[in-house]
Structure formats: structure tokens, C-alpha cells
Design a protein around this motif. Structure first.
Motif, PDB file in Angstrom:
ATOM      1  N   PHE A 161       0.808  -1.213   0.000  1.00  0.00           N
ATOM      2  CA  PHE A 161       0.000   0.000   0.000  1.00  0.00           C
ATOM      3  C   PHE A 161       0.845   1.270   0.000  1.00  0.00           C
ATOM      4  O   PHE A 161       0.303   2.373  -0.025  1.00  0.00           O
ATOM      5  N   LEU A 162       2.163   1.113   0.031  1.00  0.00           N
ATOM      6  CA  LEU A 162       3.062   2.262   0.013  1.00  0.00           C
ATOM      7  C   LEU A 162       3.310   2.720  -1.423  1.00  0.00           C
ATOM      8  O   LEU A 162       3.167   1.931  -2.370  1.00  0.00           O
ATOM      9  N   PRO A 163       3.676   3.969  -1.634  1.00  0.00           N
ATOM     10  CA  PRO A 163       3.925   4.453  -2.999  1.00  0.00           C
ATOM     11  C   PRO A 163       5.016   3.660  -3.698  1.00  0.00           C
ATOM     12  O   PRO A 163       5.912   3.082  -3.059  1.00  0.00           O
ATOM     13  N   LEU A 164       4.933   3.618  -5.020  1.00  0.00           N
ATOM     14  CA  LEU A 164       5.979   2.966  -5.806  1.00  0.00           C
ATOM     15  C   LEU A 164       7.303   3.699  -5.623  1.00  0.00           C
ATOM     16  O   LEU A 164       7.331   4.933  -5.528  1.00  0.00           O
ATOM     17  N   LYS A 165       8.377   2.935  -5.586  1.00  0.00           N
ATOM     18  CA  LYS A 165       9.695   3.562  -5.543  1.00  0.00           C
ATOM     19  C   LYS A 165       9.965   4.222  -6.892  1.00  0.00           C
ATOM     20  O   LYS A 165       9.510   3.761  -7.936  1.00  0.00           O
ATOM     21  N   SER A 166      10.718   5.292  -6.851  1.00  0.00           N
ATOM     22  CA  SER A 166      10.978   6.045  -8.088  1.00  0.00           C
ATOM     23  C   SER A 166      12.433   5.970  -8.538  1.00  0.00           C
ATOM     24  O   SER A 166      12.756   6.349  -9.667  1.00  0.00           O
ATOM     25  N   GLU A 167      13.304   5.492  -7.665  1.00  0.00           N
ATOM     26  CA  GLU A 167      14.715   5.382  -8.030  1.00  0.00           C
ATOM     27  C   GLU A 167      15.163   3.936  -7.864  1.00  0.00           C
ATOM     28  O   GLU A 167      14.829   3.280  -6.880  1.00  0.00           O
ATOM     29  N   PHE A 168      15.936   3.456  -8.857  1.00  0.00           N
ATOM     30  CA  PHE A 168      16.326   2.052  -8.855  1.00  0.00           C
ATOM     31  C   PHE A 168      17.810   1.928  -9.181  1.00  0.00           C
ATOM     32  O   PHE A 168      18.370   2.738  -9.927  1.00  0.00           O
ATOM     33  N   ASP A 169      18.413   0.871  -8.641  1.00  0.00           N
ATOM     34  CA  ASP A 169      19.833   0.614  -8.887  1.00  0.00           C
ATOM     35  C   ASP A 169      20.054  -0.080 -10.223  1.00  0.00           C
ATOM     36  O   ASP A 169      21.176  -0.104 -10.735  1.00  0.00           O
TER      37      ASP A 169
END
Length: 908
Positions: free
Chosen positions: A138-146
Motif C-alpha cells: 500500500f506504500l507508494p511505488l519507488k521512483s529510483e532504482f539501482d
């Protein structure tokens, strides 16, 4: 003595005054209320223990209530404060404290007065219940990825576990894998050989071309439509005791196939299924009524049963939406707050408010003007209009059979009243329409025109109100007329208009609901009113017939032209019913009613009123007025579901695509992303996929292409000792996980191998069942003849019926949501693949094909059988064994043996 009495009276009046003053005074929480809670409540509902999730040591907990979701205290509103129902034992199931310790009337009165005065609790009046969303889904999607590729995410975890990818798969395994995953059909031997050649020259180019070819195939939509239909448990019967057929429900199935073939953006796909009636895609709303339901005739006329059935139907809608799009078990909040996830009972009923205008049933779908059925309708209506003009020119009348009703047409006549006089002694009708000449579908019998309907008092049947004939409600709840014993009096109906009207047609039916709702029943659409005369008053006020159905149907030597025109009209109507817009089980629309929270899920215990919204803790404000129209509520929910800020929808959709490609999702419970579901094996990868999905414009084909182009998908499925020891189920994808293909793939692959597969797309399902009585059971009467040789997606889908072949291969019953099909191994599977009529007939056809294409040499015939079924030639040992086998057995039996191999039934 006298003095003593005066003193006693003075004391008594003084005491009574004090009592009256106390009753009128404000309630003091610490003096009056807290002792009640401490003595009778806090040992079960205090800081250390909270039975039913309910606390009485904090005011905010009282305002919120316990697991059942009812607000225990509503300041200033005693009637809606559930605490009073509990302590007065008005709710026998929740009577607290128990009878032996029940509060006194005085204590209950104190609690009531405390609530009336605002439930003042010193020191806690400003306290607010803060609930935070902590669960990952239910948390927002992450926007930064490795990482920026699927393989980089996967290899990172593999490296941490001391593992690595398998070697690449060989060309034959790869084309079979990709073909079945993307289209559900195995590749032909010829396409396999072509691919092997190009793969040897340039593997990457050959494979990319293959993937593009499969994505463009019309069979892609068929394959992926079945996945969606599994999740929403779509079927063509209602699943109840009667298990009636849902007329033309297949229109929704075809919508799903088109959507995937056209790569309809997933956000639009979701919106249309909730509110397609507003978007020129009325066939999409079959999604909302895809679950099972109990029809009205089975429910009966008991009001409480009707309310319960309505609540059950709305629950089916919520289960469908929750499982398929949201990936949550919202239905668990129907009777109490969700045990695991942040959904309250108020959330549940607020979502039912969204769908208050939806009812299980059929309607003519809202189709755009360029839809093929709409174009055909225009053509056929022109023909019908021309034929009708020819009939009217000489003053003829005629009867049109529209299956569900008869339309009696005659030259226009101006009347102030009409009488329909029946020839039968017993008649039944559910609806009568009187059509005004020159006005499209203007029914002047409707009450809104002031028309007064009466029947023959001598044949009137008690409990059969005449108003049912003009209420627009079709079905068994109609009107009946019955002649008294030994009486010559016959039933009639009279329609008195407020002013003279020009009429030219009457529509009448006995149970038009069947026409709209169902099919394949014995005696369906049977007329129960017989022949009748249509009468008007003459100048003296006497009733005189001006049209008669019996006369219209009577054949004479002099009216060959009338009979020919009658036949031509009926032929056009038949074509129009098949090729034009049709009533289909895509939901009916009704006027929304107020929505209330049902205490413990019972419609007999309505409490707080709620309005259309999504779950509160997911920012579920839909931005609409409380009294918004039903379609606008559904449209608003659709917009909320696919809002980029809603993390559930893209996560669930991306995971579902991954699941159907690899056999297991990153979240292995595809329709439960809640706390009771599984944790993601690769949470960062899932968020990256979800972000890519949204960025691609919600393109399913782009997502599928990206996944199947990965090294993870293209690697070998061969087992390795280190991999099996560290990760036996291949969750980390150190190899492509092999799995048994679905029932449809097994069946369709046999038809493809025999050369008998009808690859036509869409249209009515092929029938394998009987025509039954209303409360009888469906029986499989034919699932092997050439009329059934289409893809299994198009097989008539009946709930609670074993198809006697492929149900053994975990083909779903469609009674329950199947986000993930079980995979079983049973002796019955082998028996069906060896001895069923379908397999025997297909094996014989396969052997004939092999003989026809390979010539007379048995060796060549055997090789061709291997090629057609397994897309390879036999090894020398296999060939020698097969030759020896065919010396004593038919070639068809060898085909049945090959069909029973794991190589045929498993994805490599």
C-alpha cells in the motif's frame, strides 16, 4: 408526633429535589461513567486485553469501535451508538456484560445521558486515531532504482545466493515455450524448423522476430483473455440451484479477447469494465457480473431473503474488483473490519455504494456506431421497414415473432380505448405494450401517459395485480386471468387512454425475462395467452374487433402474397436477432438506493449511512457528490484505480503478467497483496516493473515483450544440483521453471496436431450440453464432434458441470476466483488422455494425417507423428521401439501414447 411527621416530609422532599437536580445536571465522566467501565468492562476491553479488538479505556477507541466496525459511541446520538445496543442486550448476540452482570437501568441511563451530552472525556477530547499504512503493497511505488533491466535485478539476488543463470535454452525448447506462453498454441513442425535454422544463424534476431510474430497473432488475445477470465471466474451460467444459462454472456469474453489483441491500454481496460456504458463499450461491463448469483425466482418473495440476495450479489461484485484489479480480499470486511489489512467495514460498504446501480441481468449493450453489429442493424432495419410498408398497403395485419415476445401489427387506428379479448380460458402475461404509430418505441400503455388498465372482474385472479402488465418488469411476476368453472366468460384486458391515440402494434409476452436473460431451456418463450382479438368501441359504445391474431395466422388460397411477405419479415427478424445488437448478460442498471453499513453483514441490521468511496487509508476520496448518479460513481472508482498515485493497480497487473509467464508471480498470491498474502521475492524488481508498465502507457504487450526477451526467460529449464539444493522451486529463477501446461493447451494442441483446429476468433460458444428443464442439471452430451473443434476458450462454460475430460486437468469450475490454477497429478488424467472419446478420435485423425503426409512407409509415418505432436524427430531408439510397437498396434495408439508423455504436456 405531628412534629416528627413534618420533619420526615421535609427530609423526603429535600431528597427528591436533590435527585431531580442530579438528573438534570451534567454527567461527570470520572464520577459517573469511569466506575462503570472499570467495574464491568476493562478486564476484557482495556489496555492489556481487547476482545473483538475493542477498547473502552480510550475515548478515540469508543468512537472507532472494535473489529465489527460499528462506532460504539456517536456523541450526541444515542440511537446510533452501538454501545447502548450492547449494554441493553438489544443485540442478543453481543449482549455485554452477560446476563448475570448486566448493567442496572440506572447505569444504562447514565451512559445514555453521557452520550447525549457529547461523551465528554476530560483529557482525551482532542485525541485522534492515527493509522499509518505500513504494509509494503500500500506504500507508494519507488521512483529510483539501482538497475534498469530485469536480468540485473535477478542476477543480483542469484549472486547473493551463490547461483547463476542456466545456459540458454535450445531453439526447439525456446519456440515451444514462447509460443505456448504467448498464444497457448504449440508451434507447427514447419515453423519450428524455420526457427531452428534462423536461430542458428543469429539467435537474438530470430528470437526477437518470433516474439513480435507471436504478439501480433490473434491467438495472443485468446490466450491472455483466458487468464483474465480465470481471475474473475467468468462463466455462462449463474451457478445457483437452477444454474441457468446467461444469454450471450460470450459478448464480454470477446471484448476481452479484442482488448488484449488490440493492446488496449490497461488503464482504459479497467475503466471500461467499470463504466463501459459511458464509453461506447457496453460489452465491457460483463466484468461486474462475472461471478455467480441466485436469480430472483430462486430467492422467492420473502423480503428478508430478497435483501440478503441483493447484498450477496453486491459482494460478488466487490470480490471481482478486489481480486482482479486491486489484489486485495476486500470481501473480508463485509461483517467486520478486515483482520489483516487496513480496510474497515465502512470501507466495504462505501465500495458497495459505488455499485448500487448494478444488478445481475441482461441488457442491450451500448455499442459505438461503427461496431459491426450496429452497422448490420441499420441494414436489416431498412429491409424490415420496406417489407412492413408492403404489408400495410393492402391493409393487412400480421404477427412478428421476436422470440421473447410477439408483436401484433395492423394498419394504424385512432382509438380512445382498446380491449384485448382472449380466446383461452386461462391466460398469463408479464407485459403488454401498445405502440403509437409513427413514434419509435412509444408505448402509450405506460402509466406515465395516464392510461388506466382494467381486466374482466369475472376472471380476475386474486394476488395478480393488473399493474404488473405495464410496470416494465419482465418475468414470472406477471398477471393471470382465469375463467370460472363452467362459465363461458373469457379473460379480457382494457386500456383507457386520456385522449385519442393512433396505434399500430401491440407487444405481448408471458415471460420476456427469459428472452433477455437465458436460453437452452425446454418450453422457453412459450406463449401462455393463446390467440386474441383486438377491439375498439364503435359509435354506440359497443366493443368491435378490428384485428385478430387467429385470422392473421390463418392460411387461405387467396393470400399467397401475404404469407410470402410474412415469411420474409420473419426471416429478417431472425437475422436481426442473430447479427444485430443482442440482449446479453452484461449487467442491468437500476436506480441506486441509500447505502448503510450492515451490522455483522446482515441487511436486517442497517446502521450508519455511507457514500461511494474507495478505502479511506488509500486516499479513497472519489471526488464526487454524495448523490452522484450510478455511472458517475463507477467511472470515478475506475479513475481512482488507475491513478498513477495508486500503487496497487500497476503492482498487481505487473505481477499477474509475470505469473503467467514464469508460472509463479514475484508475489506468489497474485490476488492477495495484503498481510495474509505472500511477500514479494524481488520487491525492487516488482516496483520497477510497475513503473515501467505505467510509463509504457499501460501496454500489456510491451510488458510481456520485455519479460520474454530477458535472459531469465530464455535460459534452459534443465536441473542443476547446486540450484536444486539452494532453491528447489526456482523462485530466484536460476533456471526457467518447467510446468505442466493448462487443460486448454493440451486440448488445443491435439486439434492443431491433427489438423482439425478451427482457428476462427470470437462468436457464440460451441455447445456441449443438453437443452434442460429449468431446475434440471446440465449434462455433457457432445464434446468431441467436429462442431466442437474450436479452441477451448470458446467451449460453453457452465458452472458446477464436469466436462468429463479436461476438468481432471484442474480446469476451473468458475465458482471461485482462480488467480492461480492448482496443478495436480492424478491417475484420471492419464486415463482421460488415453481413453476419452475426444483423444481417441483426435488420435485417429492424427494417424490419418501422418499417413497422408508421409506416405506408405510406417517408419515415415512414425516420424511424422513425432513431428506433429512433439515438433522433433524420434531418436533411433525411439524409432525402433515405435516400429516394433506398430507391428501389433494401430498408429493411432502410438499417437495416444505420445499424447500421454510429459514432453507433450509440459512446458520445457
Amino acid at each position: 408526633m405531628r412534629t416528627t411527621k413534618l420533619i420526615l416530609l421535609a427530609i423526603m422532599f429535600s431528597f427528591m429535589g436533590a435527585v431531580g437536580e442530579a438528573e438534570a445536571s451534567d454527567i461527570d465522566f470520572q464520577r459517573d461513567i469511569e466506575p462503570i467501565f472499570e467495574d464491568h468492562c476493562l478486564h476484557c476491553h482495556g489496555e492489556d486485553e481487547q476482545e473483538s479488538g475493542f477498547r473502552l479505556d480510550r475515548r478515540v477507541s469508543l468512537l472507532r469501535g472494535g473489529d465489527y466496525g460499528q462506532r460504539a459511541v456517536v456523541p450526541g446520538d444515542v440511537q446510533n451508538s452501538y454501545l447502548i445496543d450492547v449494554v441493553t442486550h438489544a443485540d442478543a448476540d453481543m449482549a455485554m456484560p452477560p446476563d448475570d452482570d448486566k448493567l442496572s437501568d440506572e447505569q444504562i441511563d447514565l451512559l445514555k445521558r453521557w452520550i447525549e451530552q457529547g461523551a465528554i472525556w476530560p483529557g482525551q477530547m482532542d485525541e485522534v486515531a492515527e493509522e499509518e499504512v505500513e504494509h509494503w503493497a500500500f506504500l507508494p511505488l519507488k521512483s529510483e532504482f539501482d538497475h534498469q533491466t530485469i536480468d540485473d535485478f535477478l542476477t543480483e539476488k542469484l549472486t547473493q545466493s551463490g547461483l547463476a543463470y542456466n545456459a540458454p535454452a535450445d531453439a526447439r525448447s525456446l519456440i515451444r515455450r514462447a509460443s505456448i506462453v504467448l498464444t497457448g498454441l504449440a508451434p507447427t513442425p514447419e515453423r519450428t524448423e524455420t526457427f531452428r535454422t534462423s536461430f542458428a544463424a543469429n539467435a537474438d534476431v530470430a528470437y526477437a522476430e518470433l516474439v513480435d510474430e507471436l504478439l501480433a497473432s490473434p491467438h495472443f488475445g485468446e490466450r491472455w483473455a483466458q487468464h483474465w477470465l480465470d481471475v474473475i471466474r467468468w462463466a455462462e451460467t449463474n451457478g445457483s440451484e437452477s444454474n441457468l444459462y446467461r444469454k450471450n454472456a460470450w459478448l464480454y469474453r470477446d471484448y476481452v479477447v479484442r482488448a488484449f489483441n488490440e493492446d488496449k491500454p490497461y488503464d482504459q481496460f479497467v475503466r471500461e469494465q467499470l463504466a463501459g456504458d459511458l464509453m461506447g463499450a457496453g460489452d465491457a461491463t460483463g466484468f461486474l457480473v462475472s461471478g455467480p448469483h441466485v436469480p430472483a425466482a430462486t430467492v422467492g418473495q420473502e423480503e428478508s431473503a430478497i435483501r440478503q440476495a441483493r447484498a450477496d450479489r453486491l459482494d460478488e461484485v466487490l470480490q471481482t474488483v478486489g481480486a482482479s484489479v486491486m489484489g486485495v480480499t476486500i470481501g473480508c470486511a463485509r461483517c467486520h473490519n478486515h483482520k489483516f489489512d487496513p480496510f474497515s467495514i465502512q470501507d466495504y460498504y462505501s465500495m458497495t455504494a459505488v455499485f448500487q446501480d448494478i444488478e445481475f441481468g441482461s441488457r442491450y449493450p451500448e455499442l459505438s456506431d461503427d461496431h459491426p453489429r450496429m452497422k448490420r442493424k441499420v441494414e436489416l432495419q431498412k429491409q424490415l421497414h420496406a417489407l412492413r410498408k408492403q404489408m400495410l398497403k393492402p391493409g393487412w395485419g400480421w404477427v412478428e415473432d421476436w422470440q421473447g415476445y410477439q408483436e401484433v401489427r395492423f394498419p394504424p387506428k385512432t382509438v380512445d380505448a382498446i380491449r384485448i379479448s382472449f380466446d383461452n380460458r386461462w391466460v398469463q402475461a408479464d407485459e403488454i405494450e401498445i405502440m403509437e404509430a409513427g413514434k419509435q418505441n412509444r408505448n402509450v400503455a405506460k402509466p406515465e401517459f395516464g392510461t388506466v388498465v382494467t381486466d374482466n372482474p369475472a376472471t380476475h385472479v386474486e394476488g395478480q395485480p393488473i399493474s404488473r402488465l405495464v410496470d416494465g418488469v419482465f418475468g414470472t411476476k406477471g398477471w393471470r386471468g382465469k375463467s370460472p368453472p363452467k362459465s363461458k366468460t373469457l379473460p379480457w384486458l382494457q386500456f383507457q387512454f386520456t385522449e385519442p391515440v393512433n396505434v399500430d402494434a401491440i407487444r405481448i409476452s408471458s415471460n420476456r425475462e427469459d428472452f433477455y436473460e437465458t436460453d437452452y431451456l425446454e418450453g422457453m418463450n412459450k406463449s401462455q395467452y393463446g390467440e386474441f382479438k383486438i377491439e375498439a368501441r364503435d359509435a354506440e359504445g359497443n366493443w368491435k374487433p378490428f384485428s385478430s391474431t387467429a385470422a392473421m395466422k390463418k392460411k387461405t388460397a387467396q393470400d399467397d402474397q401475404r404469407q410470402q411477405l410474412q415469411a420474409e419479415i420473419q426471416s429478417v427478424i431472425t437475422d436481426l436477432l442473430v447479427e444485430g445488437p443482442q440482449p446479453a448478460f452484461l449487467a442491468q442498471f437500476v436506480e441506486p438506493v441509500e447505502t448503510f453499513v450492515f451490522s455483522r453483514g446482515s441487511p436486517e441490521s442497517p446502521r450508519d449511512r455511507v457514500f461511494a468511496s474507495a478505502p479511506k487509508l488509500l486516499d479513497g476520496n472519489l471526488g464526487i457528490e454524495p448523490d452522484a448518479a450510478g455511472p458517475m460513481r463507477r467511472k470515478a472508482l475506475g479513475d481512482w484505480l488507475v491513478n498513477p498515485d495508486n500503487p496497487l493497480t500497476p503492482r498487481v497487473a505487473s505481477n499477474r503478467i509475470w505469473h503467467h509467464i514464469f508460472g509463479t508471480g514475484i508475489v506468489s498470491t497474485p490476488s492477495d497483496f495484503g498481510k495474509a498474502g505472500a511477500l514479494p521475492s524481488h520487491p525492487k524488481l516488482l516496483d520497477w516493473l510497475a513503473s515501467q508498465f505505467v510509463d509504457s502507457g499501460w501496454s500489456v504487450k510491451e510488458m510481456v515483450r520485455m519479460i520474454v526477451m530477458s535472459e531469465a526467460f530464455r535460459q534452459s529449464s534443465a536441473p542443476r544440483e547446486d540450484g536444486l539444493e539452494a532453491d528447489a522451486s526456482a523462485v530466484l529463477l536460476w533456471r526457467f521453471p518447467p510446468r505442466r501446461v493448462e487443460a486448454e493447451v493440451i486440448r488445443d494442441s491435439m486439434l492443431l496436431a491433427s489438423g482439425r483446429l478451427d482457428e476462427s476468433i470470437g462468436g457464440p460458444s460451441y455447445r456441449i450440453h443438453n437443452v434442460k428443464k429449468r431446475y434440471a442439471q446440465w449434462e455433457v452430451v457432445d464434446n468431441s464432434s467436429d462442431e466442437t473443434w474450436r479452441r477451448m476458450l470458446y467451449q460453453e462454460r457452465m458452472r458446477r458441470v464436469d466436462d468429463r475430460i479436461f476438468t481432471a486437468f484442474d480446469f476451473p469450475d468458475c465458482g471461485q476466483i482462480r488467480a492461480k490454477r492448482p496443478v495436480s497429478t492424478t491417475p484420471l488424467q492419464a486415463l482421460n488422455l488415453m481413453n476419452s472419446d475426444f483423444v481417441v478420435s483426435q488420435s485417429e485423425l492424427l494417424a490419418l494425417r501422418a499417413k497422408d503426409e508421409a506416405g506408405e512407409a510406417v517408419n515415415d509415418q512414425i516420424v511424422r507423428c513425432f513431428e506433429l505432436l512433439l515438433c522433433r524427430q524420434p531418436s533411433q531408439d525411439e524409432l525402433e521401439a515405435a516400429i516394433e510397437f506398430c507391428k501389433s498396434q494401430e498408429l493411432a495408439l502410438l499417437c495416444r501414447t505420445l499424447i500421454n508423455t510429459n514432453e507433450f504436456a509440459f512446458l520445457p
